[in-house]
Write a protein that holds these residues in place. Sequence first.
Motif, PDB file in Angstrom:
ATOM      1  N   ASN A  86     -25.863   7.267  26.382  1.00 57.26           N
ATOM      2  CA  ASN A  86     -26.477   7.133  25.053  1.00 57.26           C
ATOM      3  C   ASN A  86     -26.621   8.483  24.368  1.00 57.26           C
TER       4      ASN A  86
ATOM      5  N   ASP B  97     -24.920   9.484  20.865  1.00 52.90           N
ATOM      6  CA  ASP B  97     -25.679  10.079  19.757  1.00 52.90           C
ATOM      7  C   ASP B  97     -25.012  11.356  19.263  1.00 52.90           C
TER       8      ASP B  97
ATOM      9  N   GLN C 265     -21.736  10.422  17.492  1.00 56.42           N
ATOM     10  CA  GLN C 265     -22.002   9.714  16.238  1.00 56.42           C
ATOM     11  C   GLN C 265     -22.538  10.673  15.177  1.00 56.42           C
ATOM     12  N   THR C 266     -23.376  11.601  15.593  1.00 63.05           N
ATOM     13  CA  THR C 266     -23.923  12.591  14.656  1.00 63.05           C
ATOM     14  C   THR C 266     -22.802  13.451  14.080  1.00 63.05           C
TER      15      THR C 266
ATOM     16  N   ALA D 141     -20.649  11.277  11.724  1.00 63.75           N
ATOM     17  CA  ALA D 141     -21.347  11.020  10.456  1.00 63.75           C
ATOM     18  C   ALA D 141     -21.383  12.279   9.586  1.00 63.75           C
TER      19      ALA D 141
ATOM     20  N   VAL E 220     -20.816   3.941   8.232  1.00 64.58           N
ATOM     21  CA  VAL E 220     -21.083   4.675   9.477  1.00 64.58           C
ATOM     22  C   VAL E 220     -22.567   4.590   9.817  1.00 64.58           C
ATOM     23  N   ASP E 221     -23.406   4.765   8.817  1.00 67.72           N
ATOM     24  CA  ASP E 221     -24.857   4.661   9.041  1.00 67.72           C
ATOM     25  C   ASP E 221     -25.247   3.261   9.493  1.00 67.72           C
TER      26      ASP E 221
ATOM     27  N   GLN F 263     -23.310   1.069  11.054  1.00 65.56           N
ATOM     28  CA  GLN F 263     -22.816   0.845  12.404  1.00 65.56           C
ATOM     29  C   GLN F 263     -23.723   1.526  13.423  1.00 65.56           C
ATOM     30  N   THR F 264     -24.165   2.715  13.119  1.00 68.20           N
ATOM     31  CA  THR F 264     -25.069   3.430  14.015  1.00 68.20           C
ATOM     32  C   THR F 264     -26.391   2.681  14.149  1.00 68.20           C
TER      33      THR F 264
ATOM     34  N   TYR G 112     -25.906  -0.357  16.335  1.00 68.32           N
ATOM     35  CA  TYR G 112     -25.786   0.045  17.738  1.00 68.32           C
ATOM     36  C   TYR G 112     -27.163   0.375  18.305  1.00 68.32           C
ATOM     37  N   ARG G 113     -27.965   1.077  17.528  1.00 65.48           N
ATOM     38  CA  ARG G 113     -29.335   1.434  17.958  1.00 65.48           C
ATOM     39  C   ARG G 113     -30.159   0.176  18.223  1.00 65.48           C
TER      40      ARG G 113
END
Length: 185
Positions: free
Chosen positions: A65, A69, A72-73, A76, A84-85, A87-88, A91-92
């Motif tokens: 995880n 992160d 993904q950061t 993004a 993208v936001d 999807q994140t 996922y969270r």
Amino acid sequence: LGAVVSAGLTRDCGLPTHVRLGRTGIPDVGPGFLGAKHGAVSLDATSLKALTTPPLAKELFDERNRLFDQMQTEFARDYPAAAVDAQTAGYRKALDLMTSETVKRLDLDGVPAATRDAFGRNAFGDRCLLAAKMVEAGVPFVEATWDLVAPGITAVRPWDTHRNNFPALKLYLPVLDAGWSALLD
């Protein structure tokens, strides 16, 4: 409808706001202009089993995880977009559900036999039982879909009974009645 409910919520319940149990069989069912943030988290028997049975040790799970992160950061930052936001965020929410106490309540193995019998021991009955458990846990909107086609019934969609209407309904209605009435009870 679930996307509308999700968009209208003023609080974050810490769980997915819209869950679809099973498959609809209809392409392009989604949140439309409300955006992916309000789309359904779709679960079927396989994904639900994976959700309730963590495949990794906690340390390895946490490490993966952290790596997600980080990646993904960076993604993004390089490709900023609402998708993208969303999807994140989705996922969270899935991770939050996996690691919450709520997920333990979704295991049907510990449900009393009488309750299982009331809902019906079939895929639709299980979905209705899971829907009840999810609503009790705080998920605001849950869909329990019907995608069962009875043996010997030819249909494009399960409820398309233009052919063999009465034989199909003779098979479908007892299953629907058990699951739905137990859910409403």
